[in-house]
Enzyme design. Structure first.
Site, PDB file in Angstrom:
ATOM      1  CG  HIS A  75      29.352  35.586  37.791  1.00  0.00           C
ATOM      2  ND1 HIS A  75      29.421  35.706  39.155  1.00  0.00           N
ATOM      3  CD2 HIS A  75      29.991  34.435  37.487  1.00  0.00           C
ATOM      4  CE1 HIS A  75      30.074  34.671  39.667  1.00  0.00           C
ATOM      5  NE2 HIS A  75      30.455  33.895  38.673  1.00  0.00           N
ATOM      6  CE1 TYR A 203      31.163  43.227  42.890  1.00  0.00           C
ATOM      7  CE2 TYR A 203      32.817  44.714  43.780  1.00  0.00           C
ATOM      8  CZ  TYR A 203      32.393  43.844  42.787  1.00  0.00           C
ATOM      9  OH  TYR A 203      33.207  43.596  41.709  1.00  0.00           O
ATOM     10  N   PRO A 292      40.492  48.208  42.681  1.00  0.00           N
ATOM     11  CG  PRO A 292      40.960  46.525  44.242  1.00  0.00           C
ATOM     12  CD  PRO A 292      41.284  47.944  43.892  1.00  0.00           C
ATOM     13  CE  LYS A 296      34.208  48.966  34.022  1.00  0.00           C
ATOM     14  NZ  LYS A 296      33.803  47.557  34.008  1.00  0.00           N
ATOM     15  CE1 TYR A 384      31.526  44.804  39.116  1.00  0.00           C
ATOM     16  CE2 TYR A 384      30.914  43.078  37.563  1.00  0.00           C
ATOM     17  CZ  TYR A 384      31.559  43.482  38.715  1.00  0.00           C
ATOM     18  OH  TYR A 384      32.242  42.560  39.480  1.00  0.00           O
TER      19      TYR A 384
HETATM   20  C1  PHB Z   1      38.231  38.809  42.159  1.00  0.00           C
HETATM   21  O1  PHB Z   1      37.495  37.812  42.059  1.00  0.00           O
HETATM   22  O2  PHB Z   1      39.450  38.700  42.380  1.00  0.00           O
HETATM   23  C2  PHB Z   1      37.631  40.164  42.015  1.00  0.00           C
HETATM   24  C3  PHB Z   1      36.325  40.283  41.550  1.00  0.00           C
HETATM   25  C4  PHB Z   1      35.756  41.547  41.455  1.00  0.00           C
HETATM   26  C5  PHB Z   1      36.483  42.672  41.804  1.00  0.00           C
HETATM   27  C6  PHB Z   1      37.792  42.545  42.238  1.00  0.00           C
HETATM   28  C7  PHB Z   1      38.362  41.294  42.353  1.00  0.00           C
HETATM   29  O3  PHB Z   1      35.898  43.895  41.735  1.00  0.00           O
END
Ligand code: PHB
Length: 390
Positions: A75, A203, A292, A296, A384
């Site tokens: 990504h 997000y 989450p 990280k 990130y």
């Molecule tokens: C996930 O795809 O499970 C996932 C992706 C990004 C995050 C948390 C979980 O910040």
């Protein structure tokens, strides 16, 4: 009582413990890894899914065993969505780096396969009870074997990679536990059978709360929406889950499909008081927990491994203790940066019940400061995709 003697006893066969044993083996240092769980449980528990570029590069050293680049998906950016509009954070353009979407249990399958193929002593169903002789240079892990019989592992170094409920932590931090922060919300996570709703992660901040639209494959998707930490996941109907998700990503229509898994993830920030005492060290979730939102968790575990494995090579191959003496200080530099980033992403994107109209408008101002400024976007992209490893 069976006694095993080895150079490094690693408690916990998660990403941290398995990666450490791999790196030690590469340097010719013998270790054992034990875990209370079965191999099937470790390889099937659904966890998060984003790997920093540096983590993928560490996994490359597994040779053909790492499927991060083949099964995982690169990504080059994420979308931040607020006030009904999406804003792409272009990692490639901002920092020339990427992340890989590759779920943790897949990483674990690769690590377990590589360790077993390498003849590693990896034992499932073995429960660590405590660490004895913690102050000596021959600490011992007292454990119960898969057959229920007592087992003792005597080593030159003991590593606690045994997660947030670490047993090894007791021998390092004692009763002085650490630094905590709880959050007044959680994530309701689902896995569904549907085509992807977006090519990259979204997000999303909305007046109804946060949502994250993630992916798993062409036919399976992972999504989360902000919820109360005490909700009963089984009290939701599929229609209610889709309503909650759709309401939190205004401006995007999600592709719906049967939901076949649901779970509630509680949010917590934690750093242990001490990461090392004598010949005992903590890495991964045993040392710290992050919410989450910044993705990280597993990456921070991998970064701890890099610092510790270098210290153990110096100690066990050259008798040089200096890097072990500075292990905690070195690891904590990155840990607190990741704590800040995870807290920041979380506070910038979630909505709390007691937020005033001022708080809400300030939050939108903060999001605008990130997406409308190259410096703001670059900080997000840099953090990130991951700061350079040691
Ligand atoms: C996930 O795809 O499970 C996932 C992706 C990004 C995050 C948390 C979980 O910040």
């Amino acid at each position: 009582m069976t006694t095993i003697r080895t150079r490094v006893a690693i408690v916990g066969a998660g990403p941290a413990g398995l990666l450490l044993s791999h790196q030690l083996a590469e340097a010719g240092i013998e270790s054992i890894v034990i875990d209370r769980r079965s191999r099937a449980e470790i390889e099937s528990t659904i966890r998060a899914g984003i790997l920093e570029q540096g983590t993928v590069e560490l996994l490359d050293t597994l040779g053909g065993f790492s499927r991060a680049r083949t099964t995982g998906a690169r990504h080059d950016g994420i979308e931040l969505r607020f006030a009904g509009e999406g804003h792409r954070i272009d990692f490639a353009q901002l920092v020339g780096r990427a992340v890989w979407l590759y779920p943790q249990h897949e990483v674990l399958k690769d690590l377990v396969a590589a360790r077993l193929a390498g003849g590693q002593d990896l034992r499932f169903g073995v429960t660590a009870v405590r660490v004895d002789d913690a102050a000596s240079d021959r600490p011992r892990v007292i454990a119960t074997g898969a057959d229920g019989a007592p087992l003792e592992i005597e080593a030159e170094v003991v590593v606690g990679a045994d997660g947030s409920r670490s047993v090894v932590r007791e021998a390092v931090s004692g009763h002085r536990t650490g630094y905590f922060r709880e959050y007044p919300f959680a994530w309701f996570g689902i896995l569904c059978e549907a085509p992807p709703s977006a090519e990259e992660l979204i997000y999303s901040n909305s007046p109804d709360g946060f949502a994250l639209i993630s992916q798993r494959s062409a036919t399976v998707q992972r999504m989360y929406f902000q919820c109360d930490p005490d909700v009963d996941p089984d009290a939701f109907s599929e229609a209610q889950m889709w309503d909650a998700l759709q309401a939190r990503v205004p401006g995007t229509t999600l592709q719906e499909g049967p939901i076949f898994q649901r779970d509630v993830l509680r949010f917590r920030s934690f750093v242990a008081q001490d990461l090392r005492k004598g010949r005992i060290a903590l890495i991964g979730d045993a040392a710290h927990t992050v919410p989450p939102t910044g993705a990280k968790g597993m990456n921070l575990a991998a970064a701890d491994v890099v610092v510790l494995s270098r210290a153990l090579r110096a100690l066990l191959l050259e008798g040089d203790e200096r890097l072990l003496d500075t292990f905690a200080e070195t690891a904590l530099g990155r840990i607190w940066k990741a704590q800040h980033f995870s807290w920041w992403m979380t506070s910038m994107l979630h909505v709390t019940a007691d937020a005033s109209e001022f708080d809400r408008r300030r939050q939108l101002g903060e999001l605008r400061s990130v997406v409308e400024s190259e410096a703001g976007s670059r900080y997000l992209a840099e953090a990130y995709t991951g700061w350079p490893l040691e």
